[in-house]
Write a protein that holds these residues in place. Structure first.
Motif, PDB file in Angstrom:
ATOM      1  N   ALA A 196     -12.898  19.998  45.285  1.00  0.00           N
ATOM      2  CA  ALA A 196     -13.369  18.609  45.153  1.00  0.00           C
ATOM      3  C   ALA A 196     -12.294  17.600  45.525  1.00  0.00           C
ATOM      4  O   ALA A 196     -12.568  16.603  46.201  1.00  0.00           O
ATOM      5  N   HIS A 197     -11.071  17.841  45.051  1.00  0.00           N
ATOM      6  CA  HIS A 197     -10.011  16.829  45.173  1.00  0.00           C
ATOM      7  C   HIS A 197      -8.744  17.430  45.777  1.00  0.00           C
ATOM      8  O   HIS A 197      -8.455  18.602  45.549  1.00  0.00           O
ATOM      9  N   PRO A 198      -7.945  16.589  46.469  1.00  0.00           N
ATOM     10  CA  PRO A 198      -6.601  17.023  46.813  1.00  0.00           C
ATOM     11  C   PRO A 198      -5.909  17.407  45.497  1.00  0.00           C
ATOM     12  O   PRO A 198      -6.121  16.718  44.493  1.00  0.00           O
ATOM     13  N   ASP A 199      -5.155  18.427  45.500  1.00  0.00           N
ATOM     14  CA  ASP A 199      -4.350  19.029  44.417  1.00  0.00           C
ATOM     15  C   ASP A 199      -5.093  20.120  43.635  1.00  0.00           C
ATOM     16  O   ASP A 199      -4.474  20.952  42.977  1.00  0.00           O
ATOM     17  N   ASP A 200      -6.436  20.179  43.693  1.00  0.00           N
ATOM     18  CA  ASP A 200      -7.166  21.238  42.966  1.00  0.00           C
ATOM     19  C   ASP A 200      -6.676  22.615  43.399  1.00  0.00           C
ATOM     20  O   ASP A 200      -6.406  23.489  42.569  1.00  0.00           O
ATOM     21  N   VAL A 201      -6.609  22.805  44.721  1.00  0.00           N
ATOM     22  CA  VAL A 201      -6.237  24.125  45.232  1.00  0.00           C
ATOM     23  C   VAL A 201      -4.809  24.462  44.832  1.00  0.00           C
ATOM     24  O   VAL A 201      -4.473  25.620  44.589  1.00  0.00           O
ATOM     25  N   ASP A 215     -16.954  16.740  39.029  1.00  0.00           N
ATOM     26  CA  ASP A 215     -16.838  16.944  40.486  1.00  0.00           C
ATOM     27  C   ASP A 215     -16.571  18.411  40.812  1.00  0.00           C
ATOM     28  O   ASP A 215     -17.047  18.935  41.819  1.00  0.00           O
ATOM     29  N   HIS A 216     -15.758  19.071  39.973  1.00  0.00           N
ATOM     30  CA  HIS A 216     -15.453  20.489  40.213  1.00  0.00           C
ATOM     31  C   HIS A 216     -16.729  21.321  40.070  1.00  0.00           C
ATOM     32  O   HIS A 216     -17.014  22.184  40.901  1.00  0.00           O
ATOM     33  N   LEU A 217     -17.486  21.048  38.998  1.00  0.00           N
ATOM     34  CA  LEU A 217     -18.713  21.813  38.763  1.00  0.00           C
ATOM     35  C   LEU A 217     -19.680  21.606  39.932  1.00  0.00           C
ATOM     36  O   LEU A 217     -20.340  22.549  40.389  1.00  0.00           O
TER      37      LEU A 217
END
Ligand SMILES: [Zn+2]
Length: 245
Positions: free
Chosen positions: A21-26, A137-139
């Motif tokens: 979903a977002h930059p930094d999640d990975v 957002d992740h879900l």
């Protein structure tokens, strides 16, 4: 409801797509694992649904945030050896749901990049940790990506314009890795990749400059390693791995 027990990962994977979903999640969830995949010769690409325009802790003008965070994500990817980083347009941080249009955009990327493995946010909430991994957002991205893998990317009659107008042939992703879900039971030893994971996290300056990210994160990763029975002093990232057949 939780996940079933993880399957043993496939050993003939060549291409991996990470959808988050977002930059930094990975990077918080999986940068060490990504670094080990790159080391092993796998071809890894990132697809970010937003540019994280609602994130940050400082007084960066809000309109500058997406540009800044895209650059940070590219630098973080480079720290673990990933050069192919794509962003979807038209999705706002904090407003994601698993819409048909998001499914189509992810299915398009899957058909174009033809990954054997997809790593993504968990579509299942962790009720014991509402904050962080279970961000809505992740879900939403976890759910949309799962739908894009089955049936959208593999069914020629789903989003027929992908085939008819864009010439994107159907593609079967064999395996999904989820991060941030309940009871992850597949651990990857990232002890050798710890410094690269840290470099990736530090590259997200707007998100991590206000804290000592290494000291906050390391105990969780040590716990993962301990649970998996890795040697004392190891660190590990943990996932749920499922076949898609
Ligand atoms: Zn996130």
């Amino acid at each position: 409801m939780g996940f079933p027990p993880s399957a043993a990962p496939l050993d003939d994977v060549k291409r991996v797509l990470c959808v988050f979903a977002h930059p930094d999640d990975v990077d918080f969830g999986a940068a060490g694992t990504v670094a080990t995949w790159v080391r092993d010769g796998l071809d890894v690409a990132y697809l970010l649904v937003t540019r994280g325009d609602a994130g940050g802790f400082d007084d960066t003008p809000r309109h500058e945030m997406p540009v800044l965070r895209e650059a940070e994500q590219r630098a973080a990817a480079a720290a673990v050896g990933v050069t192919q980083v794509e962003f979807l347009d038209g999705y706002a941080d904090g407003m994601l749901s698993p819409t048909i249009s998001l499914r189509r955009d992810i299915a398009r990327a899957i058909r174009r990049l033809r990954p054997h493995r997809v790593l993504t946010n968990s579509p299942l909430r962790r009720w014991e940790r509402i904050a962080g991994p279970s961000h809505p957002d992740h879900l939403a991205v976890g759910e949309a990506t799962t739908c894009a893998i089955y049936p959208d990317a593999r069914n020629p009659f789903a989003f027929p314009e992908l085939l008819l107008e864009e010439r994107l042939e159907p593609w079967v992703v064999s395996e999904i890795w989820y991060h941030g879900g309940p009871s992850p039971d597949h651990a990857v030893d990232i002890t050798q990749a710890w410094s690269r994971k840290l470099a990736a996290l530090v590259a997200h300056t707007s998100q991590t400059a206000h804290e000592d990210v290494a000291s906050r994160l390391r105990p969780f990763l040590e716990q993962n390693a301990q649970k998996a029975g890795f040697p004392e002093g190891s660190v590990a990232e943990a996932f749920t791995v499922l076949p898609t057949a």
